[in-house]
Motif scaffolding. Structure first.
Motif, PDB file in Angstrom:
ATOM      1  N   ALA A  34       0.830  -1.214   0.000  1.00  0.00           N
ATOM      2  CA  ALA A  34       0.000   0.000   0.000  1.00  0.00           C
ATOM      3  C   ALA A  34       0.862   1.260   0.000  1.00  0.00           C
ATOM      4  CB  ALA A  34      -0.929  -0.004   1.212  1.00  0.00           C
ATOM      5  N   PHE A  35       1.952   1.255   0.746  1.00  0.00           N
ATOM      6  CA  PHE A  35       2.822   2.434   0.799  1.00  0.00           C
ATOM      7  C   PHE A  35       3.445   2.699  -0.562  1.00  0.00           C
ATOM      8  CE2 PHE A  35       6.768   4.727   1.497  1.00  0.00           C
ATOM      9  CZ  PHE A  35       6.320   5.792   2.275  1.00  0.00           C
ATOM     10  N   ALA A  38       0.951   3.982  -3.082  1.00  0.00           N
ATOM     11  CA  ALA A  38       0.504   5.360  -2.827  1.00  0.00           C
ATOM     12  C   ALA A  38       1.523   6.407  -3.286  1.00  0.00           C
ATOM     13  CB  ALA A  38       0.200   5.548  -1.342  1.00  0.00           C
ATOM     14  N   ASN A  40       3.722   8.614  -5.843  1.00  0.00           N
ATOM     15  CA  ASN A  40       3.417   9.055  -7.194  1.00  0.00           C
ATOM     16  C   ASN A  40       4.366   8.381  -8.191  1.00  0.00           C
ATOM     17  OD1 ASN A  40       5.799  10.708  -7.629  1.00  0.00           O
ATOM     18  ND2 ASN A  40       4.847  12.312  -6.397  1.00  0.00           N
ATOM     19  N   GLN A  44       7.893   6.353  -7.466  1.00  0.00           N
ATOM     20  CA  GLN A  44       8.019   4.924  -7.739  1.00  0.00           C
ATOM     21  C   GLN A  44       9.195   4.650  -8.673  1.00  0.00           C
ATOM     22  OE1 GLN A  44       4.235   3.462  -9.146  1.00  0.00           O
ATOM     23  NE2 GLN A  44       3.268   3.673  -7.148  1.00  0.00           N
ATOM     24  N   GLU A  79       4.739  -1.799  -7.019  1.00  0.00           N
ATOM     25  CA  GLU A  79       4.742  -2.538  -5.759  1.00  0.00           C
ATOM     26  C   GLU A  79       4.899  -4.037  -5.998  1.00  0.00           C
ATOM     27  OE1 GLU A  79       0.395  -1.558  -6.761  1.00  0.00           O
ATOM     28  OE2 GLU A  79       2.327  -0.526  -6.875  1.00  0.00           O
TER      29      GLU A  79
END
Length: 114
Positions: A34-35, A38, A40, A44, A79
């Motif tokens: 989740a982190f 989240a 942008n 990332q 992720e």
């Protein structure tokens, strides 16, 4: 200047270590996923570039190339990609160090009361 704060990278490092050390189903993986999700797009890509530098796919002097490659080649959720990398925390620490950023200082910034 990095497109992601060292404190955010340190947060991912801490979460990745907990994820690696914890029992499956404990929730650590969900929190890490989740982190990262989240963040942008630029954050990332920077996180991926830092990991690649730590893994020695790129040299620290090639950060811009690594960053641009991460942006251009992002076909799967970041992720998912990063959580599938063995030793993610180690690579991120090594990447920060190669970029001249002390991972311990970054962790203190992320967790000032620790």
């Amino acid at each position: 200047m990095l497109p992601i704060s060292p404190a955010k990278v340190a947060h991912v490092i801490v979460r990745a270590r907990k994820f690696d050390a914890d029992l499956p189903g404990s929730g650590q993986g969900r929190e890490l996923r989740a982190f990262i999700a989240a963040l942008n797009e630029e954050e990332q890509a920077a996180l991926t570039a830092i990991m690649w530098i730590g893994r020695e796919t790129f040299d620290a002097s090639e950060f811009d190339e690594a960053f641009n490659t991460a942006r251009a080649e992002a076909t799967a959720p970041t992720e998912d990609y990063l959580m599938g990398v063995p030793m993610l925390a180690d690579y991120l620490e090594d990447g920060l160090s190669a970029l001249g950023i002390d991972p311990e200082d970054a962790e203190q910034e992320a967790y000032p009361s620790v």
